[in-house]
Design a protein around this motif. Structure first.
Motif, mmCIF file in Angstrom:
data_model
loop_
_atom_site.group_PDB
_atom_site.id
_atom_site.type_symbol
_atom_site.label_atom_id
_atom_site.label_comp_id
_atom_site.label_asym_id
_atom_site.label_seq_id
_atom_site.Cartn_x
_atom_site.Cartn_y
_atom_site.Cartn_z
ATOM 1 N N LYS A 139 -30.741 51.784 -24.516
ATOM 2 C CA LYS A 139 -30.339 50.069 -25.186
ATOM 3 C C LYS A 139 -28.950 49.879 -23.976
ATOM 4 O O LYS A 139 -28.800 48.720 -23.695
ATOM 5 N N LEU A 144 -33.083 49.265 -21.551
ATOM 6 C CA LEU A 144 -34.895 49.498 -22.255
ATOM 7 C C LEU A 144 -36.036 48.327 -21.345
ATOM 8 O O LEU A 144 -36.624 48.611 -21.967
ATOM 9 N N ASP A 145 -35.802 47.790 -20.074
ATOM 10 C CA ASP A 145 -37.326 47.579 -19.283
ATOM 11 C C ASP A 145 -37.843 48.276 -18.387
ATOM 12 O O ASP A 145 -37.622 47.987 -17.152
ATOM 13 N N HIS A 146 -36.479 48.443 -17.776
ATOM 14 C CA HIS A 146 -37.257 50.254 -16.613
ATOM 15 C C HIS A 146 -38.350 50.881 -17.402
ATOM 16 O O HIS A 146 -38.013 51.555 -18.424
ATOM 17 N N VAL A 150 -38.614 53.737 -20.337
ATOM 18 C CA VAL A 150 -39.724 52.588 -21.698
ATOM 19 C C VAL A 150 -40.584 54.064 -21.484
ATOM 20 O O VAL A 150 -41.372 54.499 -22.318
ATOM 21 N N VAL A 190 -37.121 46.366 -26.610
ATOM 22 C CA VAL A 190 -38.648 46.496 -25.071
ATOM 23 C C VAL A 190 -38.938 45.381 -25.582
ATOM 24 O O VAL A 190 -39.538 44.886 -26.646
ATOM 25 N N LYS A 191 -39.436 44.398 -23.732
ATOM 26 C CA LYS A 191 -40.132 43.844 -23.896
ATOM 27 C C LYS A 191 -41.920 44.152 -24.038
ATOM 28 O O LYS A 191 -42.387 44.809 -24.230
ATOM 29 N N ARG A 193 -44.788 43.217 -23.377
ATOM 30 C CA ARG A 193 -45.700 43.354 -22.294
ATOM 31 C C ARG A 193 -45.698 45.166 -21.990
ATOM 32 O O ARG A 193 -46.953 45.162 -21.806
ATOM 33 N N TRP A 194 -44.674 45.546 -22.042
ATOM 34 C CA TRP A 194 -44.637 46.881 -22.630
ATOM 35 C C TRP A 194 -45.793 47.620 -23.696
ATOM 36 O O TRP A 194 -46.519 48.123 -24.231
#
Length: 393
Positions: A139, A144-146, A150, A190-191, A193-194
């Motif tokens: 973070k 966190l979006d890579h 993830v 964390v997004k 979508r994950w």
């Protein structure tokens, strides 16, 4: 002597006193309940729990003396010891075997003292620390979006979950690890979508595990029997049916501590551990049940309060991880006792008898208290840094 006195005063000044009050109240209540449960061995459940609480308190006090950031910097050592413990348990541990197909190794014998220890309970606490360190680093670097990072976070959680399911065959612990992973990841940012991707993978993996033998027959029975207990009232449905009867028999004020007939006769199997809630219900009634839930809920809410006021992502993650562990175990255990969820061998936090489980829970509490105490020192560092920057500008 004066310096020791000053240190004690400073400790209590910085400590989150409400957390200590809540954990002490829970400990006393648990001991009162276990004092009334009959035992057949050489040592009462009360004695075992009391020793576990003493060890847990001592461990928590030691942990609060360290900054949680310093503890997390030793993540590699903690992770290594955890892996060695799990491997040792697999080859040299012991567990439960039955004609129904149950065959799990979860305990080891501590050399020299003859006591048993459930290694997965300590691994849960280590996971809180190592995963908090991992996700805080990711973070802070803005990753966190890579996708790669993830996936690595998922792999971090997949190891204990997979080990519990495939090697140790402990579905209850696997659920606890998975819920901690979800809670910490979500609060860290964390997004969504994950999480959707995880849900999609589970939608494919669970039916496959069910149909191709990964989930064993005895596990299938345990996961589905709660839906039709009356079909097998003397077999798989026995424990939950009897637990439900005990809970209902307590009515509003209970049958009395030490005099509740079903508790004294041991009608409900494993009532000192998995079904300690039925002991509270029959002995102290609805009032006693509400007190159990209120104390655990207060502890969870206070933990979230500490998480909200933590000065960094790591402190927040530690508190959320501990909260998630207590929450999922409480929900699973109460759901099992009330016939709303299947039996998965998940104990009621701090109340169920079990030396290793109880002691390790206090270690987790010590990490949360460390976050609460060293938040103040972190604030002081920030104040001094701001003052220094102003003086030099």
């Amino acid at each position: 002597m004066l310096k020791i006195g000053e240190r004690i005063v400073d400790y209590f000044r910085r400590a989150d006193k409400l957390l200590w009050i809540l954990i002490t109240a829970i400990s006393i209540y648990a001991l009162v309940l276990l004092r009334t449960v009959p035992y057949s061995g050489s040592r009462s459940y009360f004695t075992t729990q009391f020793l576990a609480i003493c060890i847990g308190y001592f461990g928590a006090l030691i942990l609060t003396g360290f900054d949680y950031r310093d503890l997390a910097s030793l993540w590699w050592l903690a992770a290594g010891v955890s892996i060695l413990l799990l491997v040792y348990t697999h080859f040299a541990g012991f567990g439960i075997q039955s004609s129904g197909g149950l065959d799990t190794k979860a305990w080891i014998t501590i050399p020299g003292v003859g006591l048993s220890f459930q290694t997965s309970e300590l691994v849960k606490i280590v996971f809180i620390l190592t995963f908090a360190k991992h996700i805080s680093v990711v973070k802070e670097k803005g990753l966190l979006d890579h996708p790669l990072h993830v996936i690595l976070l998922g792999a971090h959680a997949l190891f204990p979950v997979g080990w519990m399911v495939l090697i140790q065959k402990d579905m209850g612990s696997a659920v606890v690890f998975f819920f901690m992973f979800l809670a910490v990841s979500f609060t860290a940012g964390v997004k969504l979508r994950w999480f959707a991707a995880v849900a999609a993978m589970l939608a494919v993996a669970l039916p496959a595990a069910w149909n191709f033998g990964i989930i064993k027959d005895y596990q299938k029975t345990r996961l589905t029997s709660f839906l039709h207990l009356e079909d097998d009232p003397t077999g798989n449905g026995w424990q939950q049916i009897q637990g439900r009867i005990s809970i209902g028999s307590g009515q509003l004020f209970g049958r009395g501590l030490g005099t509740a007939p079903r508790v004294q006769k041991g009608v409900v199997s494993i009532q000192e551990s998995d079904y300690i809630f039925s002991v509270a219900a029959e002995s102290l009634g609805f009032i006693g049940c509400c007190l159990v839930i209120a104390l655990l809920l207060a502890l969870m809410l206070r933990t979230l309060y500490v998480a909200r006021h933590a000065t960094d992502a790591m402190g927040t993650a530690i508190c959320v991880g501990f909260f998630a562990m207590i929450a999922i175990q409480t929900i699973s255990n109460l759901g099992m006792c009330l016939n709303l969820l299947p039996v998965m061998g998940v104990t009621l936090p701090f109340f169920s008898a079990g030396g290793s489980s109880s002691a390790c829970l206090y270690f987790g509490f010590g990490l949360v208290e460390s976050v609460a105490m060293h938040r103040i020192s972190a604030d002081h560092v920030k104040i001094h840094m701001n003052a220094y920057s102003k003086s030099t500008s």
